[in-house]
Design a protein around this motif. Sequence first.
Motif, PDB file in Angstrom:
ATOM      1  N   VAL A  56       0.894  -1.169  -0.175  1.00  8.43           N
ATOM      2  CA  VAL A  56       0.016  -0.022  -0.046  1.00  8.43           C
ATOM      3  C   VAL A  56       0.941   1.204  -0.094  1.00  8.43           C
ATOM      4  CG1 VAL A  56      -1.629   1.321   1.487  1.00  8.43           C
ATOM      5  CG2 VAL A  56      -2.094  -1.150   1.154  1.00  8.43           C
ATOM      6  N   SER A  57       1.725   1.178   0.921  1.00  7.27           N
ATOM      7  CA  SER A  57       2.584   2.526   0.867  1.00  7.27           C
ATOM      8  C   SER A  57       3.562   2.486  -0.475  1.00  7.27           C
ATOM      9  CB  SER A  57       3.559   2.524   2.207  1.00  7.27           C
ATOM     10  OG  SER A  57       4.576   1.416   2.090  1.00  7.27           O
ATOM     11  N   ALA A  58       3.917   1.531  -1.087  1.00  3.33           N
ATOM     12  CA  ALA A  58       4.481   1.763  -2.254  1.00  3.33           C
ATOM     13  C   ALA A  58       3.793   2.383  -3.430  1.00  3.33           C
ATOM     14  CB  ALA A  58       5.378   0.241  -2.557  1.00  3.33           C
ATOM     15  N   PHE A  59       2.745   1.834  -3.465  1.00  5.19           N
ATOM     16  CA  PHE A  59       1.456   2.267  -4.572  1.00  5.19           C
ATOM     17  C   PHE A  59       1.324   3.836  -4.215  1.00  5.19           C
ATOM     18  CE2 PHE A  59      -0.179  -1.862  -5.611  1.00  5.19           C
ATOM     19  CZ  PHE A  59       0.021  -1.854  -6.937  1.00  5.19           C
ATOM     20  N   VAL A  60       1.103   4.185  -3.013  1.00  6.23           N
ATOM     21  CA  VAL A  60       0.853   5.759  -2.738  1.00  6.23           C
ATOM     22  C   VAL A  60       2.125   6.397  -2.932  1.00  6.23           C
ATOM     23  CG1 VAL A  60       0.224   7.319  -0.957  1.00  6.23           C
ATOM     24  CG2 VAL A  60      -1.019   5.154  -1.116  1.00  6.23           C
ATOM     25  N   PHE A  61       3.295   5.963  -2.556  1.00  3.01           N
ATOM     26  CA  PHE A  61       4.484   6.805  -2.521  1.00  3.01           C
ATOM     27  C   PHE A  61       4.599   6.684  -4.229  1.00  3.01           C
ATOM     28  CE2 PHE A  61       9.151   6.895  -3.004  1.00  3.01           C
ATOM     29  CZ  PHE A  61       9.519   8.064  -2.458  1.00  3.01           C
ATOM     30  N   SER A  62       4.639   5.666  -5.042  1.00  2.00           N
ATOM     31  CA  SER A  62       4.859   5.845  -6.475  1.00  2.00           C
ATOM     32  C   SER A  62       3.638   6.989  -7.066  1.00  2.00           C
ATOM     33  CB  SER A  62       4.732   4.428  -7.174  1.00  2.00           C
ATOM     34  OG  SER A  62       3.314   3.976  -7.106  1.00  2.00           O
ATOM     35  N   ILE A  63       2.489   6.993  -6.596  1.00  2.00           N
ATOM     36  CA  ILE A  63       1.634   8.045  -7.205  1.00  2.00           C
ATOM     37  C   ILE A  63       1.924   9.354  -6.878  1.00  2.00           C
ATOM     38  CG2 ILE A  63      -0.693   9.033  -6.913  1.00  2.00           C
ATOM     39  CD1 ILE A  63      -1.597   5.748  -6.635  1.00  2.00           C
ATOM     40  N   THR A  64       2.712   9.516  -5.653  1.00  2.00           N
ATOM     41  CA  THR A  64       2.881  10.755  -5.261  1.00  2.00           C
ATOM     42  C   THR A  64       4.150  11.301  -5.732  1.00  2.00           C
ATOM     43  OG1 THR A  64       3.528  10.049  -3.031  1.00  2.00           O
ATOM     44  CG2 THR A  64       1.295  10.749  -3.162  1.00  2.00           C
ATOM     45  N   VAL A  65       5.188  10.500  -5.934  1.00  2.00           N
ATOM     46  CA  VAL A  65       6.418  10.874  -6.262  1.00  2.00           C
ATOM     47  C   VAL A  65       7.032  10.154  -7.645  1.00  2.00           C
ATOM     48  CG1 VAL A  65       8.920  11.064  -5.614  1.00  2.00           C
ATOM     49  CG2 VAL A  65       7.153  11.484  -3.726  1.00  2.00           C
ATOM     50  N   ASN A  66       7.639  10.921  -8.398  1.00  2.00           N
ATOM     51  CA  ASN A  66       8.173  10.117  -9.688  1.00  2.00           C
ATOM     52  C   ASN A  66       9.152   9.221  -9.518  1.00  2.00           C
ATOM     53  OD1 ASN A  66       6.331  11.687 -11.325  1.00  2.00           O
ATOM     54  ND2 ASN A  66       7.818  13.269 -11.523  1.00  2.00           N
ATOM     55  N   GLU A  67      10.038   9.522  -8.375  1.00  2.00           N
ATOM     56  CA  GLU A  67      10.897   8.311  -7.974  1.00  2.00           C
ATOM     57  C   GLU A  67      10.514   7.187  -7.544  1.00  2.00           C
ATOM     58  OE1 GLU A  67      11.135  11.282  -6.649  1.00  2.00           O
ATOM     59  OE2 GLU A  67      12.584  12.205  -7.995  1.00  2.00           O
ATOM     60  N   GLY A  68       9.072   7.145  -7.283  1.00  2.00           N
ATOM     61  CA  GLY A  68       8.516   5.757  -6.575  1.00  2.00           C
ATOM     62  C   GLY A  68       8.159   4.629  -7.239  1.00  2.00           C
ATOM     63  N   ILE A  69       8.439   4.914  -8.728  1.00  2.00           N
ATOM     64  CA  ILE A  69       8.169   3.530  -9.734  1.00  2.00           C
ATOM     65  C   ILE A  69       9.241   2.536  -9.709  1.00  2.00           C
ATOM     66  CG2 ILE A  69       8.076   2.922 -12.042  1.00  2.00           C
ATOM     67  CD1 ILE A  69       5.652   4.775 -10.774  1.00  2.00           C
ATOM     68  N   LEU A  70      10.590   2.894  -9.258  1.00  2.00           N
ATOM     69  CA  LEU A  70      11.524   1.731  -9.195  1.00  2.00           C
ATOM     70  C   LEU A  70      11.322   1.079  -8.006  1.00  2.00           C
ATOM     71  CD1 LEU A  70      14.067   0.529 -10.466  1.00  2.00           C
ATOM     72  CD2 LEU A  70      15.362   2.370  -9.143  1.00  2.00           C
ATOM     73  N   PRO A  71      11.304   1.500  -6.660  1.00  2.00           N
ATOM     74  CA  PRO A  71      10.966   0.749  -5.304  1.00  2.00           C
ATOM     75  C   PRO A  71       9.821  -0.149  -5.718  1.00  2.00           C
ATOM     76  CG  PRO A  71      11.465   2.876  -4.903  1.00  2.00           C
ATOM     77  CD  PRO A  71      11.194   2.928  -6.477  1.00  2.00           C
ATOM     78  N   LEU A  72       8.728   0.519  -6.330  1.00  2.00           N
ATOM     79  CA  LEU A  72       7.405  -0.407  -6.877  1.00  2.00           C
ATOM     80  C   LEU A  72       7.855  -1.753  -7.624  1.00  2.00           C
ATOM     81  CD1 LEU A  72       4.578  -0.752  -5.967  1.00  2.00           C
ATOM     82  CD2 LEU A  72       3.978   0.591  -8.227  1.00  2.00           C
ATOM     83  N   VAL A  73       8.619  -1.631  -8.461  1.00  2.00           N
ATOM     84  CA  VAL A  73       8.953  -2.525  -9.474  1.00  2.00           C
ATOM     85  C   VAL A  73       9.713  -3.561  -8.742  1.00  2.00           C
ATOM     86  CG1 VAL A  73      10.433  -3.328 -11.423  1.00  2.00           C
ATOM     87  CG2 VAL A  73       8.741  -1.272 -11.736  1.00  2.00           C
ATOM     88  N   ILE A  74      10.822  -3.186  -7.891  1.00  2.00           N
ATOM     89  CA  ILE A  74      11.467  -3.733  -7.216  1.00  2.00           C
ATOM     90  C   ILE A  74      10.485  -4.674  -5.935  1.00  2.00           C
ATOM     91  CG2 ILE A  74      13.437  -4.280  -5.327  1.00  2.00           C
ATOM     92  CD1 ILE A  74      14.749  -1.413  -6.854  1.00  2.00           C
ATOM     93  N   LEU A  75       9.762  -4.060  -5.565  1.00  2.00           N
ATOM     94  CA  LEU A  75       8.666  -4.627  -4.647  1.00  2.00           C
ATOM     95  C   LEU A  75       7.856  -5.758  -5.242  1.00  2.00           C
ATOM     96  CD1 LEU A  75       7.767  -4.996  -1.824  1.00  2.00           C
ATOM     97  CD2 LEU A  75       5.865  -3.179  -2.457  1.00  2.00           C
TER      98      LEU A  75
END
Length: 128
Positions: A56-75
């Motif tokens: 949940v926090s990775a999804f919200v972080f990737s929506i709010t910040v552009n840099e959040g996509i890479l951590p979501l992919v790694i997750l």
Amino acid sequence: MHANPWLLINICTCCIMTTSVVSKLITFSLLKDDNYEEDFDRNVKAFTPFALLELVSAFVFSITVNEGILPLVILAMCWFVSGIAIFFNYKIAYEGSTVDNETFLLRANVLRLVLWLVRFVVLFVIAL
């Protein structure tokens, strides 16, 4: 740049998940055959809430910040490998321990550890 609370939640849950994988690597070799079922149940119960919170926090972080996509992919990769590890842990607990199952579980847990460490480093670099 201000500290994003979702980034902090990601870092905390990533630390918890990494620690649980390290614990699994250390303690699994110490288990006796009759404790595999209890260990499996305990690991699933401990893994699920933190993994869902991290998702949940990775999804919200990737929506709010552009840099959040890479951590979501790694997750996503972490979850995939964790699914494999949980499958082999299940096979050992309920179908019996074999050398092949234990080898696959060990490899999956080592890969999980590497992926979660990479995710932590990426999140830490983003936080800087």
